[in-house]
Design a protein around this motif. Structure first.
Motif, short mmCIF file in Angstrom:
data_model
loop_
_atom_site.label_atom_id
_atom_site.label_comp_id
_atom_site.label_asym_id
_atom_site.label_seq_id
_atom_site.Cartn_x
_atom_site.Cartn_y
_atom_site.Cartn_z
N LEU A 1 -13.86 -5.28 -25.19
CA LEU A 1 -13.48 -6.31 -24.21
C LEU A 1 -12.28 -5.83 -23.39
CD1 LEU A 1 -13.70 -9.64 -26.32
CD2 LEU A 1 -15.39 -8.73 -24.69
N ASP A 2 -11.30 -5.20 -24.06
CA ASP A 2 -10.09 -4.77 -23.35
C ASP A 2 -10.36 -3.57 -22.44
OD1 ASP A 2 -7.37 -5.08 -22.71
OD2 ASP A 2 -6.73 -3.65 -24.24
N SER A 3 -11.34 -2.77 -22.79
CA SER A 3 -11.60 -1.61 -21.93
C SER A 3 -12.27 -2.07 -20.64
CB SER A 3 -12.40 -0.54 -22.64
OG SER A 3 -13.75 -0.91 -22.69
N GLY B 1 -8.88 -4.24 -19.24
CA GLY B 1 -7.50 -3.91 -19.59
C GLY B 1 -7.36 -2.43 -19.85
N ASP B 2 -6.69 -2.07 -20.95
CA ASP B 2 -6.45 -0.66 -21.22
C ASP B 2 -6.96 -0.24 -22.59
OD1 ASP B 2 -4.64 -2.09 -22.62
OD2 ASP B 2 -2.89 -0.92 -22.03
N ALA B 3 -7.95 -0.98 -23.11
CA ALA B 3 -8.72 -0.52 -24.26
C ALA B 3 -7.89 -0.33 -25.52
CB ALA B 3 -9.44 0.79 -23.91
N ASP B 4 -6.86 -1.19 -25.70
CA ASP B 4 -6.08 -1.03 -26.93
C ASP B 4 -5.92 -2.33 -27.72
OD1 ASP B 4 -4.35 -2.38 -25.26
OD2 ASP B 4 -2.73 -0.89 -25.35
N HIS B 5 -6.57 -3.43 -27.32
CA HIS B 5 -6.29 -4.70 -27.99
C HIS B 5 -6.74 -4.68 -29.45
CE1 HIS B 5 -5.03 -8.79 -28.37
NE2 HIS B 5 -6.24 -9.21 -28.68
N GLY B 6 -7.88 -4.05 -29.72
CA GLY B 6 -8.35 -3.94 -31.10
C GLY B 6 -7.37 -3.16 -31.95
MG MG Z 1 -4.54 -3.82 -23.76
#
Ligand code: MG
Ligand code: ADP
Ligand code: ADP
Ligand code: MG
Ligand code: MG
Ligand code: MG
Lengths: 333, 214, 333, 214
Positions: free
Chosen positions: D32-34, D37-42
């Motif tokens: 979802l973040d990628s 966003g920047d693909a680091d929420h997980g």
């Molecule tokens: Mg992020």
């Protein structure tokens, strides 16, 4: 080829024009023929310092024109030595009556064109001395070859000889100090990616995704060995080994450690390289008393680095520390 | 047809023919340079010789020394790299040796070429076997001189020089380069003809052809 | 991924260690938590300046720690804002009793973490003020969004606010001067190639061989438009147009023109960009009275450039000219 | 089964279950973040909750405020980015609101969660419809309160909150992001579920599941 250029033929002329506009407090530029000269040249009674060579190694040499370093720089086309006429014009422009020193990197083309310019200048009554920088240990030196190439160590020669000239030393002395730096400086580089000459439009060599070239030259010339990518520390060890063996550098020596970027390597990686290089020198009892880190002798957008070590003594250290005011190196004023 | 002398027009013709030959062979010269150098010898030589012919057409000369000093200066200021100063000095010294004459006799031409070779050696310090243009120039001039002693014919001497030049060019292939950019390659320079040797061979081809024309 | 790194997890720690070793005359480093502080901190009676953010933008911010600029820099992981604890530790380390200014780039993570640190510092009795840099005109500002991003203009804020603090201004004044710079500085960038985050190992975005991204962010965030590669002059015009319209900059204005490299672009290209930018400003009657060209706010090895224009007045010019002694910016001492 | 209170053990269980859920869903959250966003929420959430559980195991606590202040501080100092301070403040304020007790009654839990939401808003200034974790937290707490008024059962209220959370999460998809990194995308953020909204929905799933277990 993806570059911020207009017509590849105009790359040098436009960049020099931009350089002159950006640093008008330090340099003037001549456009016909092309050279870069410090604003106050000629400085009466001071030895003039002129260097030059093919473009694409910026900030070398134009970025080092100014107080305490070069009086003029002569850029050739990308990776092609300039012809003697602009060298002669720059030599005349900086002659303050105390003679002119030519600092030349050891490539046949550079050596011959500077030599011709020096002859012509002598014919015009200007005293010219030349020194040849040949710090690259990747190439074996021999009396019977063109010898080692001149690479990033050139920056140190220009800084220290520049300080010698600035303090009023005679041509003889400035040349002798430049030679002392040359005899004590050694370098070696590595490329992770090739560079692209604007008018050629494609890489000057190719490297597979997992390959690096140890001992690369600053025009992408082949080096000692093409190997698989390794951790930064292992690469540093490969570069530093031949450098330290060459003079050799030994325990108790005081040195300047210079980690140079080839143009396309992030600064964060240069400091990772510096960290390991300083560690190795410390392990060997060699004292790092001065440092320089950054993109100073580049090969366009090449990714890679070179390491340079210079043996210091009190006089060379004092000359290194002396004030310098150029576009790319500045302290003390 | 035999010749005792070479005229200013013939000398100009020599330079014109040389320009045409390097232009015809530009890719070949560059290819040779890309194998063991930096892939610019073809464009260096054509840029230089185009400038030379441009200058000759723009301001005609009346003496041999004037001609060749102009050629030398033009090459020196338009080529750069290693070949600019080397070819430039070669022609400058030819001019100085020839002096303010409008015709050269055979010994005069031989002496002038020899002076040119002296200039190349003074600049480049190449020796026989270093895998450079020297390895064509030196045997070509030796053949020129030897032929002249026997036949006293400038055309015949030029033909002898050209065949020695070709042999010299081909003989650079097995050598390890010890001068110039190719020397950084060490053993990897073996198996390739030297680009400067190849262009110098064209210089003697041009001389032989122009003298045979009249 | 081809990089001069050892373990990607240790990139920041090793680079900071190397940075500390290379510039021991200017900075000390703390390793637990990681931050960089000028050797003489805290300077009694002087406002302390702290900045920071994700790593990968070097020399921002560590390269700007020293006399006349920052007192401390707090590097997060690559492209990730630091947590409040190192920010708090750095804030305490530079507090000389006159309060501390936080200079924060406008990203939610940076803003929140610095805010938390400021709260914690206040609880410890340290007066903290914060300014948010948001110079990137590629992103539309609005009260109802996260607003514009902070990019290369940050360097100018740090230099000028640093000079204000160094001359002894009170916290209130230093903050007001920083705000004046922020209100007068605008930037926009372009990417020719993506960058590769070490722990990610692949490009943060992709661009075709003939495509460039106009309005790129410094973490590779998408910009305004993806277009075909154009000549440098045309690209400069695309960047400069929105910058000049934004405040707007008008004839008679005196400005600082800053051409920033994204990390992987050869210097020769930056000067080609500078040449055109200076030409456009001259055409519009805007006077370029100060200049800066080089890699100062980078995105790892990204190829590209950004242009920053700052409106100057006599006080801002004097503060820009004031002595500075940091690893990446130095003059006057 | 109905409940009037939630114990320290159950609250610890809630955090443990949340850790397990973000770990299970780590790729989903990062995906979802990628997108916006920047693909680091997980990785941010799992790094943070691993640190939280590590801390709880290392130094057991005796009061609810102590527990949640520790959780908040750990998230703040281990996550970074936007979610670190936001989740961190959420738990810090829960702790402050709860006070030095060992059990919370239903109104006490409702008040603590509400205080947490207040912290998120104080930090992030998000409003309804900004496409953030707020769009899950606010409706979930409204549903919790409303259910409590009717049934006076903490488990039932948590189940109501969880279903409101899921609805809130899915409702973020059509929105234009106006806060955080996704806001730079403007209209291009439409069509994607907000990653922070998704992780917050897992927080209510964890609460509902842990209260249903007893
Ligand atoms: Mg992020
Ligand atoms: N020291 C030398 N003496 C004689 N000839 C040389 C010397 N160095 C180089 N050359 C000649 O110059 C040629 C290369 O010329 P060119 O490619 O135009 O210049 P560069 O090497 O600077 O690119 C070589 O093939 C060789 O014949
Ligand atoms: N101002 C804000 N208020 C509330 N929540 C926010 C705000 N900004 C961002 N968020 C939440 O944070 C989430 C992103 O978290 P994360 O990816 O971990 O941090 P970062 O964006 O710094 O990489 C978003 O999906 C959103 O739900
Ligand atoms: Mg060549
Ligand atoms: Mg060449
Ligand atoms: Mg992030």
């Amino acid at each position: 080829m993806k570059k911020l250029v207009n017509d590849p033929k105009n790359v040098v002329a436009e960049a020099v024009a931009g350089f002159g506009a950006a640093h008008a407090d330090i340099v003037r530029i001549s456009t016909e023929p092309i050279y870069i000269v410090r604003t106050e040249a000629p400085v009466a009674g001071k030895v003039g310092l002129v260097s030059g060579g093919g473009s694409g190694h910026e900030p070398l040499h134009g970025g080092f024109v100014g107080f305490g370093m070069l009086d003029a720089a002569v850029p050739g086309a990308v990776f092609t030595s300039p012809t003697p006429d602009p060298i002669l014009a720059a030599t005349k422009a900086v002659d303050g009556g105390a003679g002119v020193l030519h600092i030349v990197k050891n490539y046949t083309g550079d050596v011959l064109n500077f030599e011709t310019a020096a002859d012509l200048a002598a014919a015009d009554g200007i005293e010219v001395r030349s020194v040849i920088v040949n710090d690259d240990v990747a190439v074996k030196d021999s009396l019977y070859t063109a010898g080692r190439r001149g690479v990033a160590g050139t920056v140190l020669v220009e800084k220290i000889a520049g300080a010698s000239a600035e303090r009023g030393d005679a041509l003889e002395t400035v040349a002798a100090i430049a030679e002392r730096v040359i005899s004590g400086v050694r370098s070696m580089g590595v490329a992770l990616t090739p560079c692209v000459v604007p008018h050629a439009g494609e890489g000057s060599f190719t490297l597979a995704d997992d390959e690096i070239e140890i001992g690369i030259g600053i025009h992408g010339e082949p080096g000692r060995a093409r190997i698989k990518l390794e951790p930064a520390d292992a690469i540093v060890d490969r570069l530093l080994g031949p450098i330290l063996e060459d003079i050799p550098f030994v325990a108790g020596d005081e040195v300047l450690l210079f980690v140079n970027g080839m143009g396309g390597t992030p600064q964060i990686e240069l400091y990772i390289v510096f960290r390991r290089a300083a560690e190795v020198l410390a392990e060997q009892g060699i004292e790092v008393s001065r440092t320089l880190v950054g993109n100073f002798t580049t090969s366009l957008e090449m990714q890679g680095t070179s390491i340079t070590v210079l043996k210091l003594d009190d006089e060379l250290t004092a000359l290194w520390d002396a004030p310098v005011q150029t576009a790319a190196l500045r302290w003390g004023r | 047809m035999t010749n005792d002398t070479i005229s200013l027009d013939q000398l100009t013709g020599w330079l014109t023919r040389f320009r045409d030959l390097v232009t015809e062979q530009v890719s070949y010269l560059t290819e040779l340079d890309s194998a063991i150098g930096d892939a610019d010898h073809g464009s260096n030589m054509t840029r230089g010789m185009d400038a030379v012919l441009g200058k000759i057409q723009a301001s005609p000369v009346v003496a041999v020394d004037e001609l060749f000093k102009g050629v030398g200066m033009t090459l020196v200021t338009s080529v750069g790299g290693a070949s600019g100063p080397l070819y430039g000095t070669f022609f400058l010294r030819i001019g100085t040796s020839a002096g303010p004459v409008s015709t050269l006799d055979a010994p005069g031409l031989a002496a002038a070429l020899r002076a040119g070779l002296g200039g190349v050696v003074a600049r480049g310090k190449a020796e026989a076997g270093d895998k450079t243009m020297f390895d064509v120039l030196a045997p070509a001039l030796d053949a020129f001189d030897a032929d002249l002693v026997v036949f006293s014919d400038i055309s015949s001497a030029a033909r002898a020089a050209y065949s020695a030049a070709q042999a010299g060019r081909d003989a650079t292939a097995p050598l390890i380069a010890r001068k110039g950019r190719a020397s950084y390659l060490g053993e990897r320079s073996i198996g390739h003809i030297d680009p400067g040797a190849a262009s110098t061979s064209l210089l003697f081809q041009a001389l032989a052809e122009i003298l045979d024309k009249e």
